[in-house]
Design a protein around this motif. Structure first.
Motif, PDB file in Angstrom:
ATOM      1  N   SER A  48     -48.376 -20.299   9.276  1.00 56.16           N
ATOM      2  CA  SER A  48     -48.589 -21.726   9.558  1.00 56.16           C
ATOM      3  C   SER A  48     -48.923 -22.485   8.285  1.00 56.16           C
ATOM      4  O   SER A  48     -48.395 -23.579   8.033  1.00 56.16           O
ATOM      5  CB  SER A  48     -49.719 -21.893  10.578  1.00 56.16           C
ATOM      6  N   LEU A  95     -44.448 -13.903  16.298  1.00 54.39           N
ATOM      7  CA  LEU A  95     -45.800 -13.436  15.985  1.00 54.39           C
ATOM      8  C   LEU A  95     -46.784 -13.798  17.087  1.00 54.39           C
ATOM      9  O   LEU A  95     -47.694 -13.021  17.415  1.00 54.39           O
ATOM     10  CB  LEU A  95     -46.266 -14.024  14.655  1.00 54.39           C
ATOM     11  N   LEU A  96     -46.615 -14.988  17.662  1.00 49.31           N
ATOM     12  CA  LEU A  96     -47.497 -15.410  18.743  1.00 49.31           C
ATOM     13  C   LEU A  96     -47.331 -14.508  19.957  1.00 49.31           C
ATOM     14  O   LEU A  96     -48.319 -14.076  20.581  1.00 49.31           O
ATOM     15  CB  LEU A  96     -47.210 -16.861  19.123  1.00 49.31           C
ATOM     16  N   THR A 156     -55.456 -24.264   8.112  1.00 45.57           N
ATOM     17  CA  THR A 156     -54.930 -22.965   8.538  1.00 45.57           C
ATOM     18  C   THR A 156     -55.169 -21.896   7.474  1.00 45.57           C
ATOM     19  O   THR A 156     -55.401 -20.727   7.799  1.00 45.57           O
ATOM     20  CB  THR A 156     -53.431 -23.061   8.853  1.00 45.57           C
ATOM     21  N   TYR A 161     -48.893 -25.143  21.054  1.00 45.93           N
ATOM     22  CA  TYR A 161     -47.690 -24.846  20.270  1.00 45.93           C
ATOM     23  C   TYR A 161     -46.434 -25.111  21.087  1.00 45.93           C
ATOM     24  O   TYR A 161     -45.426 -25.605  20.553  1.00 45.93           O
ATOM     25  CB  TYR A 161     -47.712 -23.403  19.788  1.00 45.93           C
ATOM     26  N   LEU A 166     -53.265 -12.157  13.980  1.00 46.60           N
ATOM     27  CA  LEU A 166     -53.675 -13.561  13.968  1.00 46.60           C
ATOM     28  C   LEU A 166     -53.702 -14.097  12.544  1.00 46.60           C
ATOM     29  O   LEU A 166     -53.296 -15.240  12.290  1.00 46.60           O
ATOM     30  CB  LEU A 166     -55.057 -13.708  14.616  1.00 46.60           C
ATOM     31  N   HIS A 209     -42.794 -17.789  13.833  1.00 42.46           N
ATOM     32  CA  HIS A 209     -43.992 -18.288  14.510  1.00 42.46           C
ATOM     33  C   HIS A 209     -44.079 -17.790  15.945  1.00 42.46           C
ATOM     34  O   HIS A 209     -45.077 -17.214  16.370  1.00 42.46           O
ATOM     35  CB  HIS A 209     -43.946 -19.825  14.528  1.00 42.46           C
ATOM     36  N   SER A 212     -44.845 -15.611  26.385  1.00 40.19           N
ATOM     37  CA  SER A 212     -46.260 -15.566  26.007  1.00 40.19           C
ATOM     38  C   SER A 212     -47.133 -16.208  27.070  1.00 40.19           C
ATOM     39  O   SER A 212     -48.167 -15.665  27.467  1.00 40.19           O
ATOM     40  CB  SER A 212     -46.467 -16.273  24.659  1.00 40.19           C
ATOM     41  N   TYR A 240     -48.931 -11.182  19.158  1.00 41.28           N
ATOM     42  CA  TYR A 240     -50.402 -11.263  19.191  1.00 41.28           C
ATOM     43  C   TYR A 240     -50.925 -11.214  20.625  1.00 41.28           C
ATOM     44  O   TYR A 240     -51.858 -10.456  20.936  1.00 41.28           O
ATOM     45  CB  TYR A 240     -50.841 -12.557  18.499  1.00 41.28           C
ATOM     46  N   TRP A 258     -50.214 -14.890  11.470  1.00 41.63           N
ATOM     47  CA  TRP A 258     -49.744 -16.110  12.127  1.00 41.63           C
ATOM     48  C   TRP A 258     -50.307 -17.358  11.447  1.00 41.63           C
ATOM     49  O   TRP A 258     -49.595 -18.337  11.219  1.00 41.63           O
ATOM     50  CB  TRP A 258     -50.142 -16.088  13.605  1.00 41.63           C
TER      51      TRP A 258
END
Length: 311
Positions: A39, A74-75, A12, A183, A32, A71, A150, A78, A35
């Motif tokens: 990680s 942010l996902l 990552t 995820y 990204l 996490h 998401s 994004y 994120w």
């Protein structure tokens, strides 16, 4: 297990550097990158906990509890930026508020001296607090909601543009599906095991397996991104200008403007192909007097529908 954590953190971290190393970067690229950095740090912290580094540096204790909220937030951010080009203020509050509350509730522990923090941590392992199952449940519901949101955004996007996206793999749709689905599955497995352990004392036997799955997931994520899209390299099939062009149908304002139009997706796709062939074969773009009406006559379509197809 330690090797898995180090490998995942390294992978990552490299993906993070690759995104930052792109010649042309966009806002979604920076999101990204953040994120991926989160990680990498999470894997590293887990490794330090596994080797009991907290005996030498107790201040790392308590940090990992906030990473799931960070996490998932942010996902969601994004995906919203990729699809809509922006994140509404109300969604920013939804993302920031749980994380802020989590930090506020744990600030006393975070700012304790090292010895006190270590003693409290060891005591919580021997005798878990009675409210622990409730905290795990709340974390699970909040993160689950963000992941579900998401996935819902991505599903609606994919349904709307499925007929006109010519290559969903190279376009980046598959990569996003892998990201959200992977995820979500891993989080569901981890939170279920933690909840059962806190509530019934069921041994957390899925921990090692979950870490292996997470590592494989990150490797797959990097492979698909590197080999099939321009997410990490910028060399996507649409143009060499970053993540936005990997998802060329992200502008929902266009969709909303024509929400009441009678033109179906299948018809719009056919008219678009016809327009492209007409421009290529008859080179109508060289005609300085070309109007939307005359172009519509060539294709046998109304000017309003032609405007929708072009947009």
């Amino acid at each position: 297990m330690n090797l898995i954590l180090i490998s995942a953190s390294t992978i990552t971290g490299l993906l993070f550097l690759m995104v930052l190393g792109k010649r042309i970067k966009t806002k979604t690229d920076y999101l990204l990158a953040v994120w991926l950095l989160v990680s990498a740090v999470e894997f590293l912290l887990k490794y330090l906990i596994e080797i009991e580094f907290y005996y030498q540096y107790p201040h790392i204790l308590g940090l990992l509890h906030h990473f799931p909220l960070l996490h998932a937030g942010l996902l969601f951010w994004y995906i919203s930026m990729v699809i809509n080009g922006k994140l509404e203020t109300s969604y920013k509050i939804i993302i920031a508020l749980p994380l802020a509350i989590s930090l506020l509730l744990s600030w006393r522990f975070l700012f304790l001296d090292g010895e006190s923090k270590l003693n409290l941590y060891l005591e919580s392992i021997r005798t878990p607090p009675s409210y622990q199952p409730l905290i795990i449940l709340l974390y699970g519901l909040i993160v689950g909601f963000l992941l579900w949101s998401s996935a819902a955004k991505l599903w609606r996007y994919n349904k709307r543009w499925a007929l006109v996206i010519r290559n969903p793999v190279e376009n980046g749709i598959v990569w996003l599906k892998w990201l959200v689905s992977g995820y979500s599955i891993i989080w569901s497995m981890m939170i279920s095991a933690s909840f059962l352990y806190a509530l019934y004392g069921v041994p957390d036997t899925s921990k090692g397996f979950g870490l292996i799955v997470f590592a494989i997931f990150m490797i797959s994520l990097g492979y698909v991104g590197l080999q099939r899209t321009g997410i990490f390299s910028g060399s996507d099939v649409m143009a060499n200008t970053g993540s936005e062009n990997i998802f060329p149908y992200q502008n929902w304002k266009v969709f909303k403007s024509y929400a009441k139009s009678g033109l179906k997706d299948e018809q719009a796709s056919l008219y678009l192909s016809k327009l492209e062939q007409l421009m290529k074969n008859k080179r109508l773009y060289l005609n300085s007097n070309l109007s939307i009406q005359s172009l519509a006559n060539y294709i046998d379509i109304s000017p309003n529908h032609l405007s929708q197809v072009i947009n």
